[in-house]
Every structure is written in C-alpha cells, then in structure tokens.
Design an enzyme around this catalytic site. Structure first.
Site, short mmCIF file in Angstrom:
data_model
loop_
_atom_site.label_atom_id
_atom_site.label_comp_id
_atom_site.label_asym_id
_atom_site.label_seq_id
_atom_site.Cartn_x
_atom_site.Cartn_y
_atom_site.Cartn_z
CD GLN A 137 -2.60 1.08 2.72
OE1 GLN A 137 -2.13 0.53 3.71
NE2 GLN A 137 -3.80 1.63 2.71
N GLY A 138 0.70 2.10 -1.00
CA GLY A 138 1.44 3.35 -1.08
C GLY A 138 0.55 4.53 -0.72
CE1 TYR A 139 -3.94 3.84 -0.52
CE2 TYR A 139 -5.18 4.57 1.38
CZ TYR A 139 -5.14 3.99 0.13
OH TYR A 139 -6.31 3.57 -0.46
CB SER A 140 1.86 7.06 5.19
OG SER A 140 0.69 6.72 5.89
CB SER A 172 2.88 -2.86 5.59
OG SER A 172 2.68 -1.97 6.66
CD GLU A 254 -4.95 -0.07 6.27
OE1 GLU A 254 -3.79 -0.24 6.66
OE2 GLU A 254 -5.31 0.94 5.64
CB SER A 384 -3.94 7.89 14.63
OG SER A 384 -4.69 9.08 14.43
CD GLU A 386 -4.87 9.98 18.80
OE1 GLU A 386 -4.48 9.73 19.95
OE2 GLU A 386 -4.52 9.31 17.80
#
Length: 403
Positions: A137-140, A172, A254, A384, A386
């Site tokens: 996964q290429g997100y962050s 990951s 996810e 997160s 939050e």
C-alpha cells in the site's frame, strides 16, 4: 398396490455442500499444517512456503475458496454467505487455515471489485484469489500521515503513461511486494480532487525501497522512492481525481481487518487463563491471583462481545453492499483490545516477559515481548485512534464543528 418410494432429499440444503467441503479438506489439507500460519498474509518477512503449504494454497486457489464470496468469474468461490459460514466452520473443525491472504485480499481486492474496470478485474483479481501475487500500500508520506490528503507524490500525464516521482513511507511489506496500489497527485490545484488511484509495478525501473527497523527488532515496512517511474494509463483505477474516494473506501476495508472484525476465532496463542495458571499458579483450578483473574475475565468478556458485535456489523454491511464508517469503531475497539491482551501477557510472565534475546527465555516468551512492542503501532497505522474518533463523531454521531 405397490407405491413409489418418496425421493430422498437432504433435510438441510447445505448438507451436500458441507459433505463436499469435508471431502475436499480430507483430500487436500495436510494434518501437519494444523496450527501453522499464512505466509502470504505476513508483513514480517518474505513469503516462505513448504511444498505442503504450496500444495494447500494451490488447492484452495483452484476452488476459489480463499476468497469464498468473491465472484466466480474472477476466480473467487462464488459462494453464498451461508456456504461461506459452512466452509469456515468445517475448516475450523479440522484446524485448517486459509492460505490465501495479504493486502490483496483484505484491502485492494474488495476495492477493485467495486471501482475497477472489467479489464483490471480480470487482470488482477484471479492472481489475488490464487495467492500468486503480493500487494503493498502506497499511502503515507513523510509529510502526509494523518493528513493523508496532503500527499505530494506526483504522477505527470505523458500521453500514454504517467511519470511518477515522490516518496512513500511505512510501506508494509514493500520490500517483498510485487505490486503497489498507490495514491498519487495528478492535479496540484485541488487538495482532495487532485488525487488519483494508481497501480505500480514494484519491479519497474525507478522504484527503490529502504526497510525501516522497528523497536520490536523487525523491519516489516520500508520507505519507497519513485524516480521517473513509467506507469501505463491502464493502471489508473476509476477516473483521475477519484483517488480520494477510492482510497477512503479501501481504508474502511483495512480498518475492519486490522481490528480483527468478523473473526470467528480467538486471538492466536494460548489463552490468558492457561498462561496465568502456568506462570502465576492456580488454586482449586482457578488463577491464584484474584485481581489478575478478574482482569482476565473482563478482557475475555470484552473480546467476546466485540467479536459478536463485529460479526453482526459485517453481516449488516454486506447486506447493504460493503463496509461503512462503522469500521472506525471496529478498528478503535479491536486494536485497543489487542494491546490490552499483549500487556496482560507481559504482566503474567513477570521477569520472563522482559526477555529480548539470549539464554533463559523460550522462543514463545521472546515472541510475546516483540509482539507486545509491535502491537503499539496498531492504534496508529490504518488511521490513528484520534482520526477514527473524529470519523465516529462526525459521520456516525453527526457532531459537526462549531464555528
């Protein structure tokens, strides 16, 4: 006068399918694999299979039963929900585990089934259903974590392809993956509408990965760099600018899976009660420490209540066509319970729960310490706690910001 015999019919319409499953498991699941893990679903290392594991994966893949309710036309099992439950029950009965997994199954596959073109579904879903490919996964990005929409990896339109430049982090399994589903910016003028969903080959020229080592001692993820990476236009999922919508949908899948939502089994490893009796001792068949006994009982009740709630929520979600914002509740509660269990294990083991390496500790004790540390990240990745609380407040409870 002779009468014709009544035709024999099964009392339960699922009986024939149950018999088929039992015959299949008897013929294809090696008893030696009972209790083993799914190598494809792991993010802790490269896929490593024994010949028996490979044969089991191929058998399940041929039936499509690794993704039992996915459409048969794309390599799935095409089973009804009732049949899928029978399959899960019969597998649990003999200690069999699903050898098909990973991000392709948990996140990307369900999303592609909803948003992908027919050509993309036929190209990618069968390999996922057979466990033949590994996705990441290429997100962050370094400056786009919780504020994911701030991502800057740019895909420049070059006519018949995109030219991708930028950096992703916390990828990951990226160092072992074959392909990456990636959020990229195709328009710099709009924060959300300028994002697109692109599929990138991890072996393409210009893709570089650098593993990141965690406090647990593992390196399950990495930094990923894209330098003038050519990506065919056919790898765009949906339309340009639709990436934020597709990406959020994938995150719902996810979060549901990260929470353990819908799991019909307990968390892996020995029960907390058995572990406490071993390390703390027992009196009259009960854990000797009364306070610890009460806290373990509370955790067991909370976990069972969570399981039942998650199963109900997932059944309701499937009835309306997929996961929803409720996945944020499952993710928040499920990951918290996972961390609480890890804390209890360390407390139960006492000094044996402080080992890192060397003599005097069993492999299980060392694993528990590293799993405890690894689990600290579960309330961060996938969004997160939050962020999940904000989603719950705004989209479920209807609480809006006051100006």
């Amino acid at each position: 006068m002779a009468t014709l015999a009544e035709p024999q019919t099964s009392a339960d319409p699922l009986d024939d399918f149950r018999a088929e499953v039992r015959d299949f498991l008897a013929a294809n699941f090696p008893p030696s694999l009972k209790g083993k893990g799914n190598a494809l679903a792991s993010v802790e290392g490269p896929t490593s299979e024994t010949p028996e594991m490979t044969a089991w994966r191929e058998a399940m893949g041929a039936k499509g039963w690794g993704v039992p309710t996915w459409p048969k036309e794309y390599g799935g099992g095409g089973l009804s929900k009732a049949q899928a439950r029978v399959l899960a029950d019969e597998m649990a009965r003999v200690g069999a585990w699903n050898p098909i997994g990973g991000m392709g199954v948990m996140m990307f596959g369900p999303t592609l089934l909803e948003y992908g073109s027919e050509a993309q579904k036929h190209e990618h879903i069968p390999a996922i259903a057979k466990g033949e490919i590994r996705w990441c996964q290429g997100y962050s990005e370094p400056n786009a974590g919780s504020d994911l929409a701030n991502l800057q990896t740019f895909a420049e339109d070059k006519g018949d392809h995109y030219l991708v430049n930028g950096q992703k982090t916390w990828t990951s399994g990226g160092q072992w993956a074959d392909k990456c589903f990636c959020l990229v910016r195709t328009d710099k003028s709009d924060k959300h509408k300028g994002i697109s969903f692109l599929l990138i080959d991890m072996t393409a020229p210009g893709v570089e990965v650098k593993p990141i080592k965690m406090i647990s001692g593992m390196s399950p993820f990495c930094e990923t760099f894209f330098t003038d990476v050519k990506v065919p236009k056919g790898n765009l999922v949906g339309e340009e600018g639709q990436g934020w919508t597709i990406g959020k949908r994938l995150l719902q899948h996810e979060r549901t899976n990260l929470s353990g939502g819908g799991s019909r089994l307990q968390m892996s490893g020995p029960s907390l009660a058995d572990l406490a009796k071993k390390f703390v001792g027992e009196e009259d068949g009960r854990i000797a420490d009364r306070d610890l006994r009460a806290r373990i009982a509370k955790w067991e009740m909370d976990w069972r209540a969570f399981q039942l709630t998650a199963m109900r929520v997932m059944a309701e979600s499937k009835a309306v066509g997929g996961v929803s914002e409720v996945s944020s509740i499952l993710k928040t509660v499920g990951t918290k319970l996972g961390q609480e269990r890890a804390e209890l294990i360390i407390e139960i083991e006492g000094l044996q729960g402080l080992g890192w390496e060397g003599e005097g500790f069993t492999s299980e004790e060392l694993h528990n310490v590293r799993a405890w540390l690894f689990g600290k990240a579960t309330t961060i990745y996938g969004g997160s706690t939050e962020v999940q609380n904000n989603i719950i407040a705004k989209r479920i409870l209807g609480m809006l910001d006051h100006q």
